[in-house]
Design a protein around this motif. Structure first.
Motif, mmCIF file in Angstrom:
data_model
loop_
_atom_site.group_PDB
_atom_site.id
_atom_site.type_symbol
_atom_site.label_atom_id
_atom_site.label_comp_id
_atom_site.label_asym_id
_atom_site.label_seq_id
_atom_site.Cartn_x
_atom_site.Cartn_y
_atom_site.Cartn_z
ATOM 1 N N VAL A 171 -5.739 -7.370 -0.303
ATOM 2 C CA VAL A 171 -4.884 -6.870 -1.067
ATOM 3 C C VAL A 171 -5.140 -7.648 -2.473
ATOM 4 C CG1 VAL A 171 -1.966 -7.406 -2.092
ATOM 5 C CG2 VAL A 171 -3.204 -6.611 0.091
ATOM 6 N N VAL B 197 2.777 1.345 0.174
ATOM 7 C CA VAL B 197 1.702 -0.042 0.152
ATOM 8 C C VAL B 197 1.203 0.427 1.595
ATOM 9 C CG1 VAL B 197 0.336 -1.766 -0.480
ATOM 10 C CG2 VAL B 197 2.607 -1.020 -1.796
ATOM 11 N N TRP C 294 0.635 -3.372 -7.066
ATOM 12 C CA TRP C 294 -0.404 -3.524 -6.702
ATOM 13 C C TRP C 294 -1.469 -2.980 -6.275
ATOM 14 C CZ3 TRP C 294 1.494 -6.044 -1.869
ATOM 15 C CH2 TRP C 294 2.390 -6.268 -2.209
ATOM 16 N N ARG D 130 -0.114 -10.072 -6.718
ATOM 17 C CA ARG D 130 0.263 -10.066 -5.835
ATOM 18 C C ARG D 130 -0.465 -10.942 -4.758
ATOM 19 N NH1 ARG D 130 5.556 -7.878 -5.816
ATOM 20 N NH2 ARG D 130 4.964 -6.282 -7.043
#
Length: 282
Positions: A33, A15, A49, A37
């Protein structure tokens, strides 16, 4: 007035690589983000994600392909593509095929600023959107920015404007009332499945009204009804007593077999923009 920023969670190496690659693109102003999450409530350790990138202009697709592992990006959801064509929240998105999966969405910053201006004047639009029951309000752009955690840069997230709260609460409650009238029509016509659809649309509308009445942004979440407190325990029991309320995944998949439909084809249909109708694909 700015909302309090969420703290970004610790990013796994895969990520982090994607986030850093996005941040290095010259037109990207902020990388964040989003989803469960960001809120610290992933549904499982394997939850996807969701990464948002806000851009002055959308990057060239060849630039985005460089963020993918070798061999990815051809003929599947990893290929950067336009999603939601025709919607004000039109975007470029792609998936990084690692475990857990990384879904990347790039949004033009100008669209966010436009929706900020509309919200400040109490204006919004509700769009048909297959990922959410009953559609999605255009102020979702502001919601997701406020409910995401910054990793690089900032977009200056805002609190719910009073004008938006004043306009949205009666609109959603009116929509709920209309849905319940339609539910009664379906019951009278002997169509319990149609009735259930409208009852659930009413519950979703009440959830929207309750959240915005508290000045809370709306997250695209499977827990919308619970987070809003739109249904108490007895109301949930009443819905569960309806025949359609006992649906299970096995029953839904059996219905799909009966109809000759492959449920798993739905992801490709979404990626192609088919929910907007023929001629809108890009």
């Amino acid at each position: 007035m700015s909302t309090a920023e969420l703290k970004a969670p610790e990013l796994p190496p895969a990520v982090r690589d994607v986030v850093d690659g996005l941040a290095a693109l010259p037109t990207v102003r902020s990388v964040r983000v989003a989803g469960s999450r960001a809120r610290g409530k992933p549904t499982s350790p394997d939850s996807d994600w969701d990464i948002l990138a806000y851009t002055d202009t959308l990057p060239d697709r060849d630039e985005l392909r460089r963020l993918l592992p070798p061999g990815a990006g051809t003929g599947n959801r990893s290929e950067p593509h336009t999603a939601n064509p025709g919607h004000p929240f039109q975007e470029t998105e792609f998936t990084v095929p690692v475990a857990p999966r990384i879904d990347v969405c790039l949004r033009p910053l100008a669209h966010l600023r436009q929706e900020e201006d509309r919200a400040a004047r109490g204006l919004f639009t509700v769009h048909s959107y297959p990922k959410t029951a009953g559609g999605v309000p255009s102020y979702i752009l502001l919601s997701e920015a406020a409910l995401s955690a910054p990793v690089h840069g900032d977009v200056g997230t805002v609190a719910c404007p009073e004008a938006l709260v004043a306009a949205a609460v009666p609109w959603w409650r009116g929509r709920a009332s209309c849905a319940l009238l339609l539910a009664i029509d379906h019951v009278t016509a002997g169509e319990p499945l149609g009735a259930l659809e409208h009852v659930l649309a009413a519950a979703t509308s009440v959830a929207h009204a309750r959240l915005i009445s508290r000045g809370r942004w709306y997250p695209i979440t499977k827990r919308l009804l619970g987070e809003a407190g739109a249904l108490d325990d007895r109301a949930r029991e009443r819905l569960a007593e309806l025949p359609a309320g006992r649906l299970t995944e096995a029953v839904v998949r059996q219905a799909a077999d009966d109809l000759g439909v492959d449920v798993d084809d739905g992801l490709g249909w979404l990626a192609a923009g088919e929910h907007m109708g023929p001629g809108h694909r890009t």
